[in-house]
Design an enzyme around this catalytic site. Structure first.
Site, short mmCIF file in Angstrom:
data_model
loop_
_atom_site.label_atom_id
_atom_site.label_comp_id
_atom_site.label_asym_id
_atom_site.label_seq_id
_atom_site.Cartn_x
_atom_site.Cartn_y
_atom_site.Cartn_z
CD GLN A 1 8.71 -14.54 6.17
OE1 GLN A 1 8.73 -13.31 6.18
NE2 GLN A 1 7.63 -15.23 6.47
NE ARG B 1 -2.30 -2.12 3.11
CZ ARG B 1 -2.69 -2.38 4.35
NH1 ARG B 1 -3.72 -1.74 4.86
NH2 ARG B 1 -2.05 -3.25 5.09
N GLY C 1 8.49 -4.14 12.26
CA GLY C 1 9.37 -3.02 11.93
C GLY C 1 8.60 -1.79 11.48
CG ASP C 2 4.56 -2.19 10.18
OD1 ASP C 2 4.57 -2.65 11.33
OD2 ASP C 2 3.71 -2.52 9.33
CE LYS D 1 4.69 -1.95 6.37
NZ LYS D 1 3.27 -2.24 6.61
CE1 TYR E 1 31.48 30.11 -1.56
CE2 TYR E 1 33.28 30.67 -3.04
CZ TYR E 1 32.60 29.74 -2.28
OH TYR E 1 33.04 28.45 -2.23
C1 UD1 Z 1 -0.80 -8.26 12.27
C2 UD1 Z 1 -1.47 -9.28 13.21
C3 UD1 Z 1 -2.74 -8.64 13.77
C4 UD1 Z 1 -2.44 -7.33 14.44
C5 UD1 Z 1 -1.70 -6.42 13.49
C6 UD1 Z 1 -1.23 -5.20 14.24
C7 UD1 Z 1 -0.96 -11.51 12.39
C8 UD1 Z 1 -1.46 -12.68 11.65
N1 UD1 Z 1 -1.77 -10.46 12.49
O1 UD1 Z 1 -1.66 -8.11 11.16
O2 UD1 Z 1 -3.34 -9.52 14.70
O3 UD1 Z 1 -3.62 -6.74 14.89
O4 UD1 Z 1 -0.53 -7.05 12.94
O5 UD1 Z 1 -0.66 -4.26 13.36
O6 UD1 Z 1 0.15 -11.55 12.89
N2 UD1 Z 1 5.73 -9.85 7.95
C9 UD1 Z 1 6.83 -10.62 7.65
N3 UD1 Z 1 6.64 -11.74 6.92
C10 UD1 Z 1 5.43 -12.15 6.48
C11 UD1 Z 1 4.31 -11.34 6.80
C12 UD1 Z 1 4.48 -10.21 7.54
O7 UD1 Z 1 7.95 -10.30 8.02
O8 UD1 Z 1 5.36 -13.19 5.82
C13 UD1 Z 1 5.93 -8.64 8.74
C14 UD1 Z 1 5.48 -7.39 8.02
O9 UD1 Z 1 6.57 -6.83 7.32
C15 UD1 Z 1 5.05 -6.50 9.17
C16 UD1 Z 1 4.57 -7.46 10.23
O10 UD1 Z 1 5.13 -8.72 9.90
O11 UD1 Z 1 6.12 -5.74 9.67
C17 UD1 Z 1 3.05 -7.56 10.30
O12 UD1 Z 1 2.56 -8.02 9.08
P1 UD1 Z 1 1.24 -7.43 8.44
O13 UD1 Z 1 1.01 -8.11 7.16
O14 UD1 Z 1 1.27 -5.95 8.45
O15 UD1 Z 1 0.17 -7.98 9.48
P2 UD1 Z 1 -1.23 -7.33 9.79
O16 UD1 Z 1 -2.19 -7.77 8.75
O17 UD1 Z 1 -1.08 -5.90 10.05
MG MG Z 2 0.38 -4.36 9.49
#
Ligand code: UD1
Ligand code: MG
Length: 461
Positions: A74, A15, A102-103, A22, A370
């Site tokens: 990963q 997004r 990390g976000d 990100k 200058y």
């Molecule tokens: C996640 C949680 C959710 C929580 C939310 C809070 C899960 C399944 N869900 O959802 O319960 O409310 O965060 O913000 O954990 N990432 C990886 N590898 C992957 C997928 C994600 O490193 O394969 C990292 C992303 O870069 C990110 C973090 O994990 O930093 C969270 O992933 P994201 O996809 O944003 O999860 P949410 O849908 O926000």
């Molecule tokens: Mg998220």
């Protein structure tokens, strides 16, 4: 207890609609990930593993100077549970592991300490938050006794049309701390049976409940802002704004006067003495130090600079890599470039550029000038339109202007050249040879006047 940290940073951040991964998107001039890592550092973890995937090489390169970090790749990105399993590999059993994304850049060290203090061999600690709009977040499901039994992702509650779960406002912040040995085993048991077909980290909560671990929850003191995640440029801008305001408030608590705390941007560290006053729309970058009673006018951009006590920076100045002495007066519209070192009571006026030059006490360059690669003595007066011609097209050369010299308007000092102490250079001179102390030097076409000279007239046809 021995604590290790896993930072999840492998996701794509679709997004953001950006080429930049990100976690490298800047907030207050630093990558998002740098903020999370700064909060984590306060825990003094024995190991910090960053799980990278999307843009892994770029992320690693951005943090290559951090010898304390380990990176785990990963690939492909199979969900937060999979990412955690990758991240836990280099971590030894025996202690606890804190997991965060990390976000979430505004997370505070205090919250992480509070959370990790709850975790031990028998306790899983989970940071939750009550939010007005929990859309998109995992929901914390509790039993009648109020104990956490599981986390249900928003998408799964929707798919099951589970209105009771959707109505829960306590959300999963995705920041948690678990006993390492137990977590490692639990992660191997995850299955992608969910709406997104991924391995969810959140599923370990139900396992912990079944295994009889205590699930302790706590909330961030900073509320929703503290745990807010960044998924798009709108959220990024909102958190930038919130973060800037936090920094502004911290400055004001320390006694700094900000004419409008909504109009200051600090992208780095700003240290202020007492009774500092900063007018609107100033940007501070890198490491900036302002001494007691310093006043900064509106619309200044100041980077990696030290400004000593009682100095006044008038509006619209650009200062980068410079030091400004006590009681100096700079601007308006001055530009101090790297290596500009100004001593006490130096005056630099409008449209004056100073680069890699030292100006001794009381030296003045007040208009349109200058100074590059110059050494300027005490009380020198450097006239309007004077320039040092410091560059011959291949090499830079120094100009030395000794104490008490007056350089007239519109002079060119062709370096290398020395203007002897107390000397005067007549306006409009081009100086190519060094001058003696005390001498008046004039190097320009002599003035010639022809009395009663008649201009040519147009011949009539
Ligand atoms: C996640 C949680 C959710 C929580 C939310 C809070 C899960 C399944 N869900 O959802 O319960 O409310 O965060 O913000 O954990 N990432 C990886 N590898 C992957 C997928 C994600 O490193 O394969 C990292 C992303 O870069 C990110 C973090 O994990 O930093 C969270 O992933 P994201 O996809 O944003 O999860 P949410 O849908 O926000
Ligand atoms: Mg998220």
């Amino acid at each position: 207890m021995d604590i290790s940290v896993i930072v999840l940073a492998a996701g794509k951040g679709t997004r953001m609609k950006s080429r930049l991964p990100k976690v490298l998107q800047p907030l207050a001039g630093r990558p998002l990930l740098a903020h999370s890592l700064a909060a984590v550092a306060a825990l003094k973890p024995s190991k910090t593993v960053v799980v990278v995937g999307h843009g892994a090489d770029e992320v690693k390169a951005a943090f290559s100077s951090r010898g304390d970090l380990e990176f785990a790749l990963q690939s492909p990105q199979n969900g937060t549970g999979h990412a955690t399993a990758v991240g836990i590999a280099p971590i030894a059993d025996g202690g606890i592991t804190l997991i965060l994304s990390g976000d979430t850049p505004l997370i505070q060290p205090k919250t992480l300490s509070k959370l990790s203090a709850l975790a031990n061999e028998k306790t899983f600690a989970l940071l939750t938050c009550h939010v007005a709009d929990p859309t998109g977040y995992g929901r914390i499901v509790r039993n009648d006794a109020g104990e956490v039994v599981k986390i249900v992702e928003h998408k799964d509650a929707l798919a099951a049309n589970d209105q009771a779960t959707l109505a829960i406002h306590e959300m999963n912040t995705a920041i948690m701390c678990a006993p390492t040995a137990w977590l490692r085993r639990a992660l191997t048991k995850l299955e992608p049976k969910n709406a997104q077909g991924e391995l969810y980290l959140t599923d370990v909560i139900a396992m912990a409940a079944v295994d009889g671990l205590k699930i302790a929850t706590t909330q961030p003191d900073g509320g929703e802002t503290e745990i807010a995640g960044v998924n798009d440029k709108i959220q990024l801008a909102a958190l930038e704004c919130a973060f800037q305001h936090q920094q502004a408030e911290a400055l004001m608590r320390d006694g700094v006067t900000l004419i409008d705390p909504h109009r200051i941007d600090i992208r780095g560290t700003l240290s202020c003495g007492s009774d500092v006053e900063i007018d609107v729309n100033c940007v501070f970058e890198g490491e900036v130090t302002l001494g007691d009673n310093v006043r900064i006018g509106a619309n200044c951009v100041i980077k990696d600079a030290t400004i000593a006590a009682n100095a006044v920076i008038h509006p619209m100045c650009h200062i980068d890599g410079a030091t400004v002495g006590e009681s100096a007066i700079i601007g308006p519209f001055a530009r101090l470039r790297p290596g500009a070192a100004l001593a006490e009571a130096v005056h630099i006026g409008n449209f004056v550029e100073v680069k890699n030059s030292t100006l001794a006490k009381g030296a003045k360059a007040n208009h349109l000038a200058y100074l590059g690669d110059a050494t300027v003595g005490e009380r020198v007066n450097y006239g309007a339109g004077a320039i040092t011609a410091n560059y011959d097209g291949a090499n830079k050369h120094r100009t030395i202007i000794e104490a008490d010299v007056h350089v007239g308007s519109n002079c060119v000092l062709v370096a290398p050249v020395t203007i002897g102490a107390g000397g005067t250079v007549g306006g409009g001179s081009t100086i190519t040879k060094s001058t003696e102390p005390g001498a008046l030097t004039v190097a320009r076409g002599k003035q010639l006047s022809i009395p009663n000279w008649k201009r040519p007239l147009k011949t009539s046809k």
